[in-house]
Design a protein around this motif. Structure first.
Motif, mmCIF file in Angstrom:
data_model
loop_
_atom_site.group_PDB
_atom_site.id
_atom_site.type_symbol
_atom_site.label_atom_id
_atom_site.label_comp_id
_atom_site.label_asym_id
_atom_site.label_seq_id
_atom_site.Cartn_x
_atom_site.Cartn_y
_atom_site.Cartn_z
ATOM 1 N N LEU A 27 36.221 42.939 36.534
ATOM 2 C CA LEU A 27 37.595 43.142 36.087
ATOM 3 C C LEU A 27 37.648 43.886 34.763
ATOM 4 O O LEU A 27 38.504 44.747 34.564
ATOM 5 N N ARG A 54 36.545 44.023 44.653
ATOM 6 C CA ARG A 54 37.720 44.272 43.821
ATOM 7 C C ARG A 54 38.894 43.385 44.231
ATOM 8 O O ARG A 54 39.566 42.784 43.391
ATOM 9 N N SER A 70 39.568 47.292 34.129
ATOM 10 C CA SER A 70 40.686 47.286 33.180
ATOM 11 C C SER A 70 40.623 48.425 32.168
ATOM 12 O O SER A 70 41.617 48.720 31.517
ATOM 13 N N TYR A 81 44.065 44.972 35.535
ATOM 14 C CA TYR A 81 42.831 44.264 35.838
ATOM 15 C C TYR A 81 42.296 43.419 34.688
ATOM 16 O O TYR A 81 41.209 42.867 34.789
ATOM 17 N N MET A 96 40.523 40.199 42.083
ATOM 18 C CA MET A 96 41.938 40.142 41.711
ATOM 19 C C MET A 96 42.600 38.853 42.208
ATOM 20 O O MET A 96 43.447 38.282 41.521
#
Length: 75
Positions: A57, A4, A61, A67, A8
């Protein structure tokens, strides 16, 4: 958690290139030298694959628009 965070970082680096803030190569160099990361975001992107980063992502999101993947990650 690592996937994660790396996703990002890659996403934010993609936004920076899309906004003409810097080049991919310069961002990789800055992250390796400035933060002592073992690889720059675009090196990670090439190793992991844009599709895998995008897919992670995209799932994240659904609960948080933070995200949303950068345009350059959309397959």
């Amino acid at each position: 958690v690592a996937a994660r965070v790396i996703a990002m970082i890659v996403n934010e680096a993609c936004f920076a290139v899309e906004e003409n803030v810097s080049t991919a190569g310069d961002i990789d160099t800055a992250m390796r030298l400035g933060t002592n990361y073992p690889k720059g975001p675009f090196e990670w992107k090439n190793e992991i694959g844009s599709k895998r980063i995008h897919d992670l992502l995209y799932v994240l999101s659904k609960n948080d628009p933070t995200y949303l993947p950068a345009t350059s990650l959309i397959p």
